[in-house]
Design an enzyme around this catalytic site. Structure first.
Site, PDB file in Angstrom:
ATOM      1  N   ASP A   1      42.039   5.260 -19.670  1.00  0.00           N
ATOM      2  CA  ASP A   1      42.312   3.945 -19.087  1.00  0.00           C
ATOM      3  C   ASP A   1      43.732   3.456 -19.376  1.00  0.00           C
ATOM      4  O   ASP A   1      44.463   4.062 -20.167  1.00  0.00           O
ATOM      5  CB  ASP A   1      41.276   2.920 -19.577  1.00  0.00           C
ATOM      6  CG  ASP A   1      41.023   3.005 -21.089  1.00  0.00           C
ATOM      7  OD1 ASP A   1      41.839   3.612 -21.803  1.00  0.00           O
ATOM      8  OD2 ASP A   1      40.005   2.463 -21.542  1.00  0.00           O
TER       9      ASP A   1
ATOM     10  N   ASN B   1      29.887  -3.252 -27.947  1.00  0.00           N
ATOM     11  CA  ASN B   1      28.868  -3.533 -26.915  1.00  0.00           C
ATOM     12  C   ASN B   1      28.484  -2.285 -26.122  1.00  0.00           C
ATOM     13  O   ASN B   1      27.841  -2.380 -25.085  1.00  0.00           O
ATOM     14  CB  ASN B   1      29.384  -4.613 -25.959  1.00  0.00           C
ATOM     15  CG  ASN B   1      30.616  -4.166 -25.189  1.00  0.00           C
ATOM     16  OD1 ASN B   1      31.088  -3.037 -25.347  1.00  0.00           O
ATOM     17  ND2 ASN B   1      31.145  -5.032 -24.337  1.00  0.00           N
TER      18      ASN B   1
ATOM     19  N   HIS C   1      30.591  -0.160 -24.662  1.00  0.00           N
ATOM     20  CA  HIS C   1      31.480   0.267 -23.562  1.00  0.00           C
ATOM     21  C   HIS C   1      32.112   1.629 -23.870  1.00  0.00           C
ATOM     22  O   HIS C   1      32.307   1.994 -25.029  1.00  0.00           O
ATOM     23  CB  HIS C   1      32.519  -0.807 -23.205  1.00  0.00           C
ATOM     24  CG  HIS C   1      33.630  -0.992 -24.170  1.00  0.00           C
ATOM     25  ND1 HIS C   1      34.306  -2.181 -24.311  1.00  0.00           N
ATOM     26  CD2 HIS C   1      34.225  -0.148 -25.060  1.00  0.00           C
ATOM     27  CE1 HIS C   1      35.242  -2.056 -25.215  1.00  0.00           C
ATOM     28  NE2 HIS C   1      35.222  -0.837 -25.694  1.00  0.00           N
TER      29      HIS C   1
ATOM     30  N   GLU D   1      32.432  -1.792 -19.033  1.00  0.00           N
ATOM     31  CA  GLU D   1      31.690  -2.787 -19.806  1.00  0.00           C
ATOM     32  C   GLU D   1      30.218  -2.803 -19.363  1.00  0.00           C
ATOM     33  O   GLU D   1      29.872  -2.219 -18.331  1.00  0.00           O
ATOM     34  CB  GLU D   1      32.327  -4.167 -19.590  1.00  0.00           C
ATOM     35  CG  GLU D   1      33.777  -4.275 -20.051  1.00  0.00           C
ATOM     36  CD  GLU D   1      33.948  -4.207 -21.579  1.00  0.00           C
ATOM     37  OE1 GLU D   1      32.939  -4.283 -22.309  1.00  0.00           O
ATOM     38  OE2 GLU D   1      35.088  -4.047 -22.038  1.00  0.00           O
TER      39      GLU D   1
HETATM   40  P1  PGA Z   1      38.221   1.245 -31.354  1.00  0.00           P
HETATM   41  O1  PGA Z   1      37.758   0.982 -29.874  1.00  0.00           O
HETATM   42  O2  PGA Z   1      38.467   2.713 -31.459  1.00  0.00           O
HETATM   43  O3  PGA Z   1      39.498   0.453 -31.511  1.00  0.00           O
HETATM   44  O4  PGA Z   1      37.103   0.783 -32.228  1.00  0.00           O
HETATM   45  C1  PGA Z   1      36.758   1.781 -29.354  1.00  0.00           C
HETATM   46  C2  PGA Z   1      36.465   1.326 -27.957  1.00  0.00           C
HETATM   47  O5  PGA Z   1      36.507   0.105 -27.707  1.00  0.00           O
HETATM   48  O6  PGA Z   1      36.202   2.184 -27.111  1.00  0.00           O
END
Ligand code: PGA
Length: 251
Positions: free
Chosen positions: A67, A136, A138, A143
């Site tokens: 992304d 959550n 994602h 999301e």
């Molecule tokens: P993080 O994010 O590695 O900063 O915990 C993971 C994500 O949101 O996919």
């Protein structure tokens, strides 16, 4: 899904790096799907260390990131292109033109999404996709509520995500309002998926991933449809799931 429980962040990073190294040594032309965030940085440090000491080469490797923010160019320190250049690409021997990240500055984003999908196909698909997981559930910027058959698309960022990210910008106005992400179906088409999780903040996400069924409310549960998923999670992240310990398990 295969669960590899590990002790802590460092072990997760080492074991995750081994998955990638094994693939690149076996297939020097491997196509890697990469991720940003705080989870994979230790894994990237292991790849850099290995590149220095063992000279594993990435000259023929191709990469696709999950992304990117819309409206930030690659020189912006908060862009994912900048992050990847700093955290990995500039420290190994991969030619920059073989590293792909959706272009968040494209004039026509629909066209950009289609271009990205077509490019992944043209390169023969992703051999190994690395994933973090959101609190959550994602994956990428997909999301809760994102259809499992989604492909690369534009997503509005939630106000809470924008607020959380605003500390990296001069003002709230500068925080992007949208991002572009591979869709869930795009991710599921990778031949192998390696998901990393570390720390207490991921306990609830691990509990839902390991113990609950599939639901679009929890995007990572889409991975249960995939035949080759490896979850590397540390003891903190696994607390309360019943899967703490060191035994590798098929789930
Ligand atoms: P993080 O994010 O590695 O900063 O915990 C993971 C994500 O949101 O996919």
């Amino acid at each position: 899904m295969k669960l590899i429980p590990v002790k802590d962040y460092d072990e997760m990073s080492r074991v995750g790096a081994e998955e990638i190294l094994e693939l690149v040594k076996e297939n020097p032309k491997a196509v890697l799907g990469l991720a940003t965030g705080s989870t994979p940085t230790g894994l990237y440090r292991n790849l850099i260390e290995d590149h220095k000491t063992n000279k594993t080469s990435y000259k023929e490797v191709t990469t696709f990131n999950l992304d990117e923010y819309i409206g930030l160019d690659g020189d912006h320190p908060q862009s994912y292109r900048f992050f990847m250049n700093e955290q990995l690409f500039h420290a190994i021997d991969i030619p920059e033109h073989q590293t792909h990240i959706p272009n968040g500055m494209a004039e026509d984003m629909d066209e950009e999404c289609q271009r990205y999908e077509a490019l992944i196909k043209e390169k023969g698909g992703i051999d190994l996709q690395l994933l973090g997981i959101g609190v959550n559930g994602h994956i990428g910027f997909n999301e809760p509520g994102t259809p499992f058959d989604s492909r690369t698309h534009v997503v509005p960022l939630t106000e809470s995500t924008r607020e959380a990210n605003s500390r990296f910008f001069n003002s709230m106005d500068e925080v992007p309002t949208h991002a572009v992400t591979m869709g869930i179906q795009t991710i599921l088409e990778a031949k192998k998926i390696v998901l990393l999780a570390s720390g207490a903040s991921k306990q609830e996400a691990m509990r839902r991933l390991l113990l609950e069924g599939q639901s679009t409310d929890f995007p990572a549960s889409s991975l249960k449809n995939h035949p080759n998923v490896v979850i590397i999670a540390d003891q903190e992240a696994l607390k309360g799931t019943g899967f703490e310990g060191s035994e590798v398990k098929e789930i």
